[in-house]
Design a protein around this motif. Structure first.
Motif: not given
Length: 164
Positions: A18, A22, A45, A53-54, A58
């Motif tokens: 993850h 990102q 973002c 991070v979007y 997430y």
């Protein structure tokens, strides 16, 4: 579609986490903007402690924590120009650097630093990384390092300098 494209490239030997996903989204969004003059997706973002991070991505993948994300085999309707950018990001970012180094690259770039100004290093922050700042920064590094679709490998000089 971009997420599915990256997850279709994951392997047992080189899984995508993850954290890495990102950063790959952020770099893909940035390079697509300056090479194809458009954003890959409309999402904003945010400048979190561990990099770009979007939030919607997430929320979808947070349950995986640091575990590899599952491989997917979904068709995408991405254009050839968009796929070229994704392949560039895969080749010069993900195939070379681990997720923590991708995070470091993000932390060292101006758009992230600007968004986090006023926040402590480990302080929670959900400031938006402004798209104008991303565009200006990536146009500047393209010019400085003579990076183009025809000279993609020039990005190595930028990344080496950034991480030096």
């Amino acid at each position: 579609q971009v997420v599915n494209w990256f997850l279709s490239k994951t392997t047992d030997e080189n899984p995508i986490t993850h954290l890495a996903l990102q950063k790959l989204l952020y770099f893909s969004q940035s390079w697509n903007r300056v090479w194809n003059n458009e954003w890959l997706f409309i999402d904003e973002c945010e400048a979190w402690v561990h990099g770009a991070v979007y939030r919607n991505i997430y929320e979808e993948f947070k349950r995986f924590k640091y575990m590899p994300l599952p491989k997917v085999n979904k068709e995408t309707s991405l254009s050839a120009k968009e796929i070229e950018v994704l392949e560039f990001v895969l080749k010069y970012y993900y195939d070379v650097y681990n997720a923590k180094t991708l995070e470091t690259i993000c932390h060292l770039e101006e758009p992230y630093k600007i968004a986090r100004s006023g926040c402590g290093e480990d302080e929670s922050c959900d400031e938006i990384i402004k798209k104008d700042n991303i565009k200006e920064y990536y146009l500047k590094i393209m010019k400085t390092y003579d990076i183009s679709k025809e000279k993609q490998n020039h990005v190595k000089g930028y990344l080496n300098d950034l991480l030096a």
